[in-house]
Design a protein around this motif. Sequence first.
Motif, PDB file in Angstrom:
ATOM      1  N   ARG A  23       0.834  -1.209   0.000  1.00 55.35           N
ATOM      2  CA  ARG A  23       0.000   0.000   0.000  1.00 55.35           C
ATOM      3  C   ARG A  23       0.865   1.255   0.000  1.00 55.35           C
ATOM      4  NH1 ARG A  23      -4.091  -1.521   4.798  1.00 55.35           N
ATOM      5  NH2 ARG A  23      -5.000  -3.343   3.821  1.00 55.35           N
ATOM      6  N   CYS A  24       1.962   1.220   0.744  1.00 55.24           N
ATOM      7  CA  CYS A  24       2.880   2.362   0.780  1.00 55.24           C
ATOM      8  C   CYS A  24       3.506   2.595  -0.595  1.00 55.24           C
ATOM      9  CB  CYS A  24       3.975   2.147   1.828  1.00 55.24           C
ATOM     10  SG  CYS A  24       3.380   2.186   3.532  1.00 55.24           S
ATOM     11  N   TYR A  25       3.886   1.522  -1.269  1.00 58.73           N
ATOM     12  CA  TYR A  25       4.451   1.646  -2.613  1.00 58.73           C
ATOM     13  C   TYR A  25       3.426   2.222  -3.585  1.00 58.73           C
ATOM     14  CZ  TYR A  25       8.332  -1.372  -1.019  1.00 58.73           C
ATOM     15  OH  TYR A  25       9.411  -1.898  -0.361  1.00 58.73           O
ATOM     16  N   ASP A  26       2.192   1.738  -3.487  1.00 58.50           N
ATOM     17  CA  ASP A  26       1.124   2.270  -4.344  1.00 58.50           C
ATOM     18  C   ASP A  26       0.893   3.750  -4.051  1.00 58.50           C
ATOM     19  OD1 ASP A  26       0.769  -0.206  -5.517  1.00 58.50           O
ATOM     20  OD2 ASP A  26      -1.007  -0.726  -4.329  1.00 58.50           O
ATOM     21  N   TRP A  27       0.913   4.113  -2.772  1.00 60.90           N
ATOM     22  CA  TRP A  27       0.728   5.510  -2.378  1.00 60.90           C
ATOM     23  C   TRP A  27       1.855   6.374  -2.949  1.00 60.90           C
ATOM     24  CZ3 TRP A  27       3.753   8.897   0.387  1.00 60.90           C
ATOM     25  CH2 TRP A  27       3.154  10.099   0.733  1.00 60.90           C
ATOM     26  N   ALA A  28       3.087   5.904  -2.830  1.00 60.85           N
ATOM     27  CA  ALA A  28       4.240   6.654  -3.338  1.00 60.85           C
ATOM     28  C   ALA A  28       4.137   6.851  -4.847  1.00 60.85           C
ATOM     29  CB  ALA A  28       5.546   5.938  -2.987  1.00 60.85           C
ATOM     30  N   THR A  29       3.728   5.819  -5.545  1.00 59.03           N
ATOM     31  CA  THR A  29       3.558   5.909  -7.000  1.00 59.03           C
ATOM     32  C   THR A  29       2.475   6.924  -7.344  1.00 59.03           C
ATOM     33  OG1 THR A  29       4.256   3.606  -7.248  1.00 59.03           O
ATOM     34  CG2 THR A  29       3.048   4.582  -9.091  1.00 59.03           C
ATOM     35  N   GLU A  30       1.383   6.910  -6.584  1.00 58.73           N
ATOM     36  CA  GLU A  30       0.301   7.870  -6.805  1.00 58.73           C
ATOM     37  C   GLU A  30       0.789   9.306  -6.571  1.00 58.73           C
ATOM     38  OE1 GLU A  30      -4.004   9.104  -4.855  1.00 58.73           O
ATOM     39  OE2 GLU A  30      -3.155   7.142  -4.378  1.00 58.73           O
ATOM     40  N   MET A  31       1.545   9.519  -5.494  1.00 56.34           N
ATOM     41  CA  MET A  31       2.069  10.867  -5.199  1.00 56.34           C
ATOM     42  C   MET A  31       3.022  11.323  -6.306  1.00 56.34           C
ATOM     43  SD  MET A  31       0.604  11.932  -2.455  1.00 56.34           S
ATOM     44  CE  MET A  31      -0.831  11.039  -3.076  1.00 56.34           C
ATOM     45  N   LYS A  87       0.970  12.222  -9.359  1.00 57.72           N
ATOM     46  CA  LYS A  87       0.231  13.469  -9.143  1.00 57.72           C
ATOM     47  C   LYS A  87       1.147  14.684  -9.084  1.00 57.72           C
ATOM     48  CE  LYS A  87      -3.798  11.975  -6.468  1.00 57.72           C
ATOM     49  NZ  LYS A  87      -4.436  12.045  -5.131  1.00 57.72           N
ATOM     50  N   GLY A  88       2.436  14.451  -8.834  1.00 60.09           N
ATOM     51  CA  GLY A  88       3.367  15.562  -8.690  1.00 60.09           C
ATOM     52  C   GLY A  88       3.277  16.231  -7.332  1.00 60.09           C
ATOM     53  N   ALA A  89       2.765  15.505  -6.334  1.00 57.20           N
ATOM     54  CA  ALA A  89       2.587  16.067  -4.989  1.00 57.20           C
ATOM     55  C   ALA A  89       3.928  16.259  -4.295  1.00 57.20           C
ATOM     56  CB  ALA A  89       1.704  15.134  -4.154  1.00 57.20           C
ATOM     57  N   CYS A  90       4.035  17.326  -3.520  1.00 62.01           N
ATOM     58  CA  CYS A  90       5.225  17.586  -2.713  1.00 62.01           C
ATOM     59  C   CYS A  90       5.135  16.738  -1.444  1.00 62.01           C
ATOM     60  CB  CYS A  90       5.316  19.068  -2.356  1.00 62.01           C
ATOM     61  SG  CYS A  90       6.796  19.473  -1.404  1.00 62.01           S
ATOM     62  N   LYS A 132      12.578   4.996   3.121  1.00 63.71           N
ATOM     63  CA  LYS A 132      13.629   5.014   2.087  1.00 63.71           C
ATOM     64  C   LYS A 132      13.100   4.444   0.773  1.00 63.71           C
ATOM     65  CE  LYS A 132      17.545   4.776   5.230  1.00 63.71           C
ATOM     66  NZ  LYS A 132      18.621   3.956   5.782  1.00 63.71           N
ATOM     67  N   ASP A 133      12.298   3.382   0.869  1.00 64.80           N
ATOM     68  CA  ASP A 133      11.702   2.806  -0.341  1.00 64.80           C
ATOM     69  C   ASP A 133      10.785   3.822  -1.024  1.00 64.80           C
ATOM     70  OD1 ASP A 133      13.012   0.429   0.202  1.00 64.80           O
ATOM     71  OD2 ASP A 133      11.207  -0.647   0.847  1.00 64.80           O
ATOM     72  N   VAL A 134       9.971   4.538  -0.220  1.00 62.51           N
ATOM     73  CA  VAL A 134       9.076   5.561  -0.765  1.00 62.51           C
ATOM     74  C   VAL A 134       9.906   6.644  -1.465  1.00 62.51           C
ATOM     75  CG1 VAL A 134       7.549   7.466  -0.075  1.00 62.51           C
ATOM     76  CG2 VAL A 134       7.104   5.148   0.734  1.00 62.51           C
ATOM     77  N   LEU A 135      11.015   7.043  -0.866  1.00 62.34           N
ATOM     78  CA  LEU A 135      11.884   8.045  -1.490  1.00 62.34           C
ATOM     79  C   LEU A 135      12.401   7.553  -2.841  1.00 62.34           C
ATOM     80  CD1 LEU A 135      13.376  10.745  -1.472  1.00 62.34           C
ATOM     81  CD2 LEU A 135      15.191   9.636  -0.143  1.00 62.34           C
ATOM     82  N   THR A 136      12.748   6.279  -2.937  1.00 64.81           N
ATOM     83  CA  THR A 136      13.220   5.713  -4.199  1.00 64.81           C
ATOM     84  C   THR A 136      12.159   5.860  -5.284  1.00 64.81           C
ATOM     85  OG1 THR A 136      14.674   4.170  -3.053  1.00 64.81           O
ATOM     86  CG2 THR A 136      14.069   3.615  -5.319  1.00 64.81           C
ATOM     87  N   LYS A 188      12.144   8.868  -8.793  1.00 63.49           N
ATOM     88  CA  LYS A 188      11.966   8.496 -10.202  1.00 63.49           C
ATOM     89  C   LYS A 188      11.027   9.447 -10.927  1.00 63.49           C
ATOM     90  CE  LYS A 188      13.021   3.661  -9.430  1.00 63.49           C
ATOM     91  NZ  LYS A 188      12.538   2.299  -9.377  1.00 63.49           N
ATOM     92  N   GLY A 189      10.348  10.314 -10.181  1.00 63.01           N
ATOM     93  CA  GLY A 189       9.420  11.277 -10.768  1.00 63.01           C
ATOM     94  C   GLY A 189      10.061  12.644 -10.915  1.00 63.01           C
ATOM     95  N   LYS A 190       9.208  13.642 -11.039  1.00 67.15           N
ATOM     96  CA  LYS A 190       9.679  15.025 -11.194  1.00 67.15           C
ATOM     97  C   LYS A 190       9.064  15.951 -10.148  1.00 67.15           C
ATOM     98  CE  LYS A 190      12.338  14.410 -14.716  1.00 67.15           C
ATOM     99  NZ  LYS A 190      13.780  14.466 -14.486  1.00 67.15           N
ATOM    100  N   GLN A 191       8.328  15.360  -9.190  1.00 66.15           N
ATOM    101  CA  GLN A 191       7.654  16.170  -8.195  1.00 66.15           C
ATOM    102  C   GLN A 191       8.644  16.660  -7.133  1.00 66.15           C
ATOM    103  OE1 GLN A 191       7.645  12.821  -8.008  1.00 66.15           O
ATOM    104  NE2 GLN A 191       8.642  12.881  -6.027  1.00 66.15           N
ATOM    105  N   PRO A 192       8.242  17.698  -6.375  1.00 70.74           N
ATOM    106  CA  PRO A 192       9.111  18.209  -5.313  1.00 70.74           C
ATOM    107  C   PRO A 192       9.151  17.260  -4.116  1.00 70.74           C
ATOM    108  CG  PRO A 192       7.127  19.571  -5.558  1.00 70.74           C
ATOM    109  CD  PRO A 192       7.046  18.500  -6.580  1.00 70.74           C
ATOM    110  N   ILE A 193      10.314  17.223  -3.471  1.00 72.39           N
ATOM    111  CA  ILE A 193      10.542  16.358  -2.311  1.00 72.39           C
ATOM    112  C   ILE A 193      11.269  17.173  -1.252  1.00 72.39           C
ATOM    113  CG2 ILE A 193      11.681  14.263  -1.467  1.00 72.39           C
ATOM    114  CD1 ILE A 193      11.707  13.305  -4.454  1.00 72.39           C
ATOM    115  N   ILE A 194      10.839  17.010  -0.006  1.00 69.21           N
ATOM    116  CA  ILE A 194      11.530  17.650   1.117  1.00 69.21           C
ATOM    117  C   ILE A 194      11.993  16.547   2.062  1.00 69.21           C
ATOM    118  CG2 ILE A 194      11.365  19.284   3.025  1.00 69.21           C
ATOM    119  CD1 ILE A 194       9.012  20.619   1.489  1.00 69.21           C
TER     120      ILE A 194
END
Length: 157
Positions: free
Chosen positions: A32-40, A43-46, A57-61, A65-71
Motif C-alpha cells: 500500500r505504501c508503494y502504491d501511495w508513493a507511486t500515486e504521489m 500526481k506531482g505532490a510535494c 527510504k523505499d518511498v523516497l526511491t 523516479k518522478g519530477k515532483q518536489p521532495i523535502i
Amino acid sequence: MEITYVGNKQLLKLPIVAFLSSRKISSETLLRCYDWATEMRDKGACVISGFHSKVEKDVLTFLLKGKQPIIVVLGRAMYKKTPKEWIIPLREKRLLIITTNSKGARYSVDTAEKRNRYITEVSDKVVFGCLNINSSLYPLYQELLDVEKEIEILNDL
C-alpha cells in the motif's frame, strides 16, 4: 531549534503531504505504501519525510523516479557529502534538504522526535504508512487528532 536548509526553500510554500511510517510493517501494508508513493509521484505532490526507516527510504526511491518536489528532513546534522541520487533533483530545484539538528548531534530518539514534529508542523496532511499503538509515532498521531490535521493511515489500526 536551529534549522539548516540546502536546496529550494520555496518548496515549503507548496501544499505538502507528510509521510511517516513505523519500522515494523506487514507486506500488505508495504505494498500500500508503494502504491501511495507511486500515486504521489504521478500526481506531482510535494512529499516531506525523514526518509529514515526502510519503508520511508523505499518511498523516497519511488519519488526520486518522478519530477515532483521532495523535502527531506534529517534527524541528524547535514550531510558533508550529498547522496549522489539527490544531486540531480537539487539541480532541478525540486529537492529541499532540512536538518532540525544543525548542532551536529547524531541521530537519536530525541532528534527523530524533533524531526517528526517539524515534518507534521509544516505539512498540510500527514500520511502514516504504518501506525500501531506501540509505535513511537502513536503519541504524535494522537496530538495531531487534537489539532485537526488531515490524517491518513495506510494500515488497519
